[in-house]
Structure formats: C-alpha cells, structure tokens
Scaffold this motif. Structure first.
Motif, PDB file in Angstrom:
ATOM      1  N   LYS A 174     -34.205 109.156  63.425  1.00  7.84           N
ATOM      2  CA  LYS A 174     -35.087 109.961  62.585  1.00  7.84           C
ATOM      3  C   LYS A 174     -35.729 111.078  63.399  1.00  7.84           C
ATOM      4  O   LYS A 174     -35.884 110.972  64.616  1.00  7.84           O
ATOM      5  CB  LYS A 174     -36.169 109.073  61.965  1.00  7.84           C
ATOM      6  CG  LYS A 174     -35.645 108.010  61.005  1.00  7.84           C
ATOM      7  CD  LYS A 174     -36.793 107.164  60.467  1.00  7.84           C
ATOM      8  CE  LYS A 174     -36.280 106.087  59.516  1.00  7.84           C
ATOM      9  NZ  LYS A 174     -37.379 105.223  59.007  1.00  7.84           N
ATOM     10  N   SER A 175     -36.121 112.126  62.713  1.00  7.76           N
ATOM     11  CA  SER A 175     -36.709 113.286  63.393  1.00  7.76           C
ATOM     12  C   SER A 175     -38.042 112.968  64.051  1.00  7.76           C
ATOM     13  O   SER A 175     -38.512 113.717  64.902  1.00  7.76           O
ATOM     14  CB  SER A 175     -36.894 114.442  62.403  1.00  7.76           C
ATOM     15  OG  SER A 175     -37.810 114.086  61.383  1.00  7.76           O
ATOM     16  N   THR A 176     -38.642 111.849  63.663  1.00  2.40           N
ATOM     17  CA  THR A 176     -39.922 111.445  64.247  1.00  2.40           C
ATOM     18  C   THR A 176     -39.747 110.443  65.388  1.00  2.40           C
ATOM     19  O   THR A 176     -40.729 110.035  66.012  1.00  2.40           O
ATOM     20  CB  THR A 176     -40.825 110.809  63.167  1.00  2.40           C
ATOM     21  OG1 THR A 176     -40.103 109.753  62.520  1.00  2.40           O
ATOM     22  CG2 THR A 176     -41.250 111.842  62.141  1.00  2.40           C
ATOM     23  N   GLU A 177     -38.505 110.047  65.650  1.00  4.44           N
ATOM     24  CA  GLU A 177     -38.238 109.056  66.697  1.00  4.44           C
ATOM     25  C   GLU A 177     -37.785 109.739  67.988  1.00  4.44           C
ATOM     26  O   GLU A 177     -36.933 110.626  67.967  1.00  4.44           O
ATOM     27  CB  GLU A 177     -37.155 108.086  66.249  1.00  4.44           C
ATOM     28  CG  GLU A 177     -37.550 107.182  65.101  1.00  4.44           C
ATOM     29  CD  GLU A 177     -36.432 106.224  64.720  1.00  4.44           C
ATOM     30  OE1 GLU A 177     -35.497 106.036  65.527  1.00  4.44           O
ATOM     31  OE2 GLU A 177     -36.483 105.674  63.614  1.00  4.44           O
ATOM     32  N   ASP A 178     -38.334 109.291  69.109  1.00  7.03           N
ATOM     33  CA  ASP A 178     -37.876 109.777  70.401  1.00  7.03           C
ATOM     34  C   ASP A 178     -36.495 109.193  70.708  1.00  7.03           C
ATOM     35  O   ASP A 178     -36.087 108.184  70.128  1.00  7.03           O
ATOM     36  CB  ASP A 178     -38.856 109.381  71.503  1.00  7.03           C
ATOM     37  CG  ASP A 178     -40.199 110.102  71.380  1.00  7.03           C
ATOM     38  OD1 ASP A 178     -40.275 111.064  70.600  1.00  7.03           O
ATOM     39  OD2 ASP A 178     -41.153 109.686  72.065  1.00  7.03           O
ATOM     40  N   PHE A 179     -35.800 109.845  71.619  1.00 13.11           N
ATOM     41  CA  PHE A 179     -34.451 109.401  71.981  1.00 13.11           C
ATOM     42  C   PHE A 179     -34.300 109.514  73.493  1.00 13.11           C
ATOM     43  O   PHE A 179     -34.774 110.479  74.108  1.00 13.11           O
ATOM     44  CB  PHE A 179     -33.405 110.270  71.281  1.00 13.11           C
ATOM     45  CG  PHE A 179     -31.983 109.924  71.620  1.00 13.11           C
ATOM     46  CD1 PHE A 179     -31.328 108.900  70.957  1.00 13.11           C
ATOM     47  CD2 PHE A 179     -31.302 110.625  72.609  1.00 13.11           C
ATOM     48  CE1 PHE A 179     -30.011 108.571  71.279  1.00 13.11           C
ATOM     49  CE2 PHE A 179     -29.992 110.314  72.931  1.00 13.11           C
ATOM     50  CZ  PHE A 179     -29.339 109.276  72.254  1.00 13.11           C
ATOM     51  N   VAL A 180     -33.644 108.530  74.091  1.00 12.46           N
ATOM     52  CA  VAL A 180     -33.440 108.521  75.536  1.00 12.46           C
ATOM     53  C   VAL A 180     -31.976 108.217  75.837  1.00 12.46           C
ATOM     54  O   VAL A 180     -31.373 107.334  75.219  1.00 12.46           O
ATOM     55  CB  VAL A 180     -34.333 107.465  76.226  1.00 12.46           C
ATOM     56  CG1 VAL A 180     -34.073 107.461  77.732  1.00 12.46           C
ATOM     57  CG2 VAL A 180     -35.802 107.730  75.946  1.00 12.46           C
ATOM     58  N   THR A 181     -31.402 108.936  76.774  1.00 14.63           N
ATOM     59  CA  THR A 181     -30.050 108.632  77.226  1.00 14.63           C
ATOM     60  C   THR A 181     -29.959 108.899  78.718  1.00 14.63           C
ATOM     61  O   THR A 181     -30.683 109.749  79.262  1.00 14.63           O
ATOM     62  CB  THR A 181     -28.989 109.469  76.476  1.00 14.63           C
ATOM     63  OG1 THR A 181     -27.685 108.994  76.813  1.00 14.63           O
ATOM     64  CG2 THR A 181     -29.088 110.944  76.828  1.00 14.63           C
ATOM     65  N   ALA A 182     -29.098 108.175  79.385  1.00 13.97           N
ATOM     66  CA  ALA A 182     -28.950 108.324  80.831  1.00 13.97           C
ATOM     67  C   ALA A 182     -28.286 109.646  81.192  1.00 13.97           C
ATOM     68  O   ALA A 182     -27.565 110.238  80.382  1.00 13.97           O
ATOM     69  CB  ALA A 182     -28.126 107.158  81.397  1.00 13.97           C
ATOM     70  N   ARG A 183     -28.525 110.088  82.399  1.00 16.03           N
ATOM     71  CA  ARG A 183     -27.886 111.311  82.888  1.00 16.03           C
ATOM     72  C   ARG A 183     -26.492 110.953  83.429  1.00 16.03           C
ATOM     73  O   ARG A 183     -26.239 110.955  84.619  1.00 16.03           O
ATOM     74  CB  ARG A 183     -28.749 111.964  83.975  1.00 16.03           C
ATOM     75  CG  ARG A 183     -30.036 112.578  83.454  1.00 16.03           C
ATOM     76  CD  ARG A 183     -30.882 113.139  84.588  1.00 16.03           C
ATOM     77  NE  ARG A 183     -30.226 114.259  85.246  1.00 16.03           N
ATOM     78  CZ  ARG A 183     -30.682 114.852  86.363  1.00 16.03           C
ATOM     79  NH1 ARG A 183     -31.781 114.405  86.931  1.00 16.03           N
ATOM     80  NH2 ARG A 183     -30.042 115.862  86.892  1.00 16.03           N
ATOM     81  N   TYR A 184     -25.592 110.699  82.480  1.00 16.74           N
ATOM     82  CA  TYR A 184     -24.240 110.317  82.878  1.00 16.74           C
ATOM     83  C   TYR A 184     -23.519 111.455  83.597  1.00 16.74           C
ATOM     84  O   TYR A 184     -22.589 111.206  84.382  1.00 16.74           O
ATOM     85  CB  TYR A 184     -23.437 109.869  81.657  1.00 16.74           C
ATOM     86  CG  TYR A 184     -23.928 108.572  81.070  1.00 16.74           C
ATOM     87  CD1 TYR A 184     -23.745 107.369  81.750  1.00 16.74           C
ATOM     88  CD2 TYR A 184     -24.591 108.544  79.837  1.00 16.74           C
ATOM     89  CE1 TYR A 184     -24.205 106.174  81.220  1.00 16.74           C
ATOM     90  CE2 TYR A 184     -25.050 107.352  79.298  1.00 16.74           C
ATOM     91  CZ  TYR A 184     -24.854 106.171  79.998  1.00 16.74           C
ATOM     92  OH  TYR A 184     -25.317 104.996  79.480  1.00 16.74           O
ATOM     93  N   ASP A 185     -23.921 112.694  83.337  1.00 15.52           N
ATOM     94  CA  ASP A 185     -23.311 113.829  84.042  1.00 15.52           C
ATOM     95  C   ASP A 185     -23.610 113.745  85.533  1.00 15.52           C
ATOM     96  O   ASP A 185     -22.732 113.960  86.373  1.00 15.52           O
ATOM     97  CB  ASP A 185     -23.764 115.168  83.452  1.00 15.52           C
ATOM     98  CG  ASP A 185     -25.215 115.178  83.007  1.00 15.52           C
ATOM     99  OD1 ASP A 185     -26.014 114.372  83.543  1.00 15.52           O
ATOM    100  OD2 ASP A 185     -25.556 115.977  82.115  1.00 15.52           O
ATOM    101  N   LEU A 186     -24.859 113.420  85.868  1.00 15.52           N
ATOM    102  CA  LEU A 186     -25.211 113.256  87.279  1.00 15.52           C
ATOM    103  C   LEU A 186     -24.537 112.022  87.866  1.00 15.52           C
ATOM    104  O   LEU A 186     -24.064 112.038  89.011  1.00 15.52           O
ATOM    105  CB  LEU A 186     -26.725 113.149  87.425  1.00 15.52           C
ATOM    106  CG  LEU A 186     -27.270 112.996  88.852  1.00 15.52           C
ATOM    107  CD1 LEU A 186     -26.840 114.167  89.719  1.00 15.52           C
ATOM    108  CD2 LEU A 186     -28.791 112.870  88.837  1.00 15.52           C
TER     109      LEU A 186
END
Length: 307
Positions: A174-186
């Motif tokens: 949802k637009s009100t929810e934060d999102f986190v993902t790892a820096r897989y590129d690094l």
C-alpha cells in the motif's frame, strides 16, 4: 570510483548537479539518453563539470554518429558507451573507449564464442550491465560476470564496471506502507570481487534508487509521497500515501532523520530532509524533488563506500 547509471530526467540530473566537488571527482556517471540534442548534452555538462559517459543503448547508428560529432565540436568532457553491435565494425577499436555489454549479450552463446576468439579487439573500459538483481538471480548473475571476466583475462581491458540494480518495480504494498529490500546490486559486486582474481580494476555501478526494469505506466498515475533512502545494506522506501489533497512529507523526513547515523551535512539530500524536519515543513518539494533527494544521498553514500 563509482558509476551511477542515470536517466536524463530532471530529478536525477538535479541530483548530479548537487554533488560536491569531492564526490564529483570520485564518480563516472553513465547517462542514458533516448535522442540526441546538442543543447541537452551541454546542459548535462553545465550541471556536472566532471567526466561522464553517455549510454548509447537507445540510439541507432546515425544518432551515434551525430553524438560523436557533437562531443568533438563542443569539447564536452564525455565519452560514449557503445552497444555491443560495434564489435562487428572493423574500425571500432580506434573510436571506442567504453563498451557496454548487456546481460542478453553476456549470455548469448554466439557472443561468448566470438569473444573467446577475439579478445584482443575489446577496448580498455568495459561496462558489464546485468540489469535487475535480487535474491533469486544473484548467484547466476555472479557466475555470468565471473565467466565473462575470465574470458577476457588476456584482453586489453583495464577496467570492468560491474553494473546492476536492485530496486524493484512495481511494489506490491500500500502507498502508506514502508518497503525495505536488500542492496543486492552491492552484494553482486562484492560476490564477483571476492571470487575472482584479475589484473583489471573492478568498479561498482548501480541504477541508484531507480529500478532498471522497464515499466509501462498508465496514462494517469498518482505519485507516492516517499523518499527512497539508501543505508549501508538496504533500500528503504519511506512512504506516506498518495501525492494528492492534504499530503505531507514531514513524517517521511522525521522517520529518516531518526535513523542511526543520519547526518544533515552528508549531502544536499540529507540537508533537505533536515530542513523539512527543523522547519516542520509539511509539503516541501514534489515527486521530482524527492527523487533528487534520494539520488543525492545514494550517490554520496556509494562514492564514499567505494573510495
């Protein structure tokens, strides 16, 4: 050294213009363009005085020729990253300084065979761009990159730019929810660097906070009130609903300003966040500005990490 891959869009170009002299001297921006315009190229140089590379992946041969003439005539401090198609041109060695190889090229059996028989024809600067990376394909992409670098170990290549992007799109939250993902590129770059021995220099590159995935947006889209903020290990999408009505950016900036290690003096983007919090500004900027904030912070962080 660090290579940020940027679209020639207002938010990303503004971030480039906000880099400090110290940061500017330790990055080589790779800028994607979709058409050739002399004034646009000059605008890039007016924002960034350092050396940059223009990505020709979206240009045809005639447009590339026009771009070559513009760079020569205007004395612009830039080079062209040529697509792999120039490899069939017998005269390309005298022209090409940077060559960009996409994941499609790197996994093409014909190219691999050709490259193994013609390693002497490669230029000194080669950009290995594998596109989107996540937990599912990190290992396979690492293997592709290692195989390619080993394949070219007796080539003239002095620098490999290991480029990918880990920012997904679209997000299923949802637009009100934060999102986190790892820096897989690094993680991908670190995997390759720790697994292979090569006399060539390896340089980290990524698509900053922008996804490398092509997206077909609907004719009308309501942006999200958000800042994509990069930490040493993660991409954090700090969000507060849609950009309409009585929207406010203040809670977004307050949350980021409370992160461990936040430093308003780090870069232009962090100073912007600090000012929103300090002055309790509810609606400073717009979606383009917020892209600038995120890219500004990301470039500064990556440049420092790779120094």
């Amino acid at each position: 050294m660090y290579m940020p891959v940027l679209n020639k869009k207002a938010g990303e170009m503004a971030a480039l213009g906000h880099t400090s002299k110290a940061i500017a001297s330790s990055i080589i921006p790779l800028i994607m363009i979709h058409d050739v315009d002399k004034d646009d190229i000059k605008k890039i140089q007016s924002k960034f005085s350092g050396h940059f590379v223009i990505d020709a992946r979206f240009l045809d041969s005639d447009e590339i020729s026009v771009l070559e003439d513009i760079l020569k005539e205007s004395n612009i401090n830039a080079d062209i990253a040529y697509p792999s198609s120039v490899l069939t041109d017998p005269g390309f060695r005298s022209i090409v300084k940077y060559l960009r190889l996409s994941i499609d090229t790197l996994t093409d059996t014909f190219f691999v065979q050709w490259a193994s028989e013609n390693v002497a024809l490669f230029p000194e600067q080669v950009i290995l761009d594998v596109g989107f990376v996540d937990s599912d394909n990190l290992l396979s992409l690492s293997n592709v990159l290692q195989s390619t670098i080993k394949l070219m170990e007796n080539s003239p290549v002095t620098t490999f730019y290991v480029v990918s992007g880990a920012v997904p799109t679209p997000l299923n939250v949802k637009s009100t929810e934060d999102f986190v993902t790892a820096r897989y590129d690094l993680k991908l770059y670190q995997s390759v660097k720790s697994s292979i021995s090569t006399p060539a220099k390896l340089v980290f590159g990524d698509y900053t906070i922008v996804s490398p995935k092509p997206v077909d947006y609907p004719p009308v889209i309501t942006p999200i009130v958000q800042i994509k903020y990069t930490s040493s290990r993660e991409y954090l999408f700090v969000r507060n609903g849609q950009f309409r009505g009585k929207y406010t950016l203040l809670p977004v900036c307050q949350k980021i300003a409370n992160f461990d290690g936040f430093n308003r003096k780090h870069c232009w983007g962090d100073l912007f966040i600090h000012e929103v919090v300090a002055q309790k500004l509810r609606s400073k900027g717009n979606p383009t500005t917020w892209v600038t904030v995120g890219v500004s912070h990301h470039i500064a962080l990556c440049a420092e990490e790779q120094s």
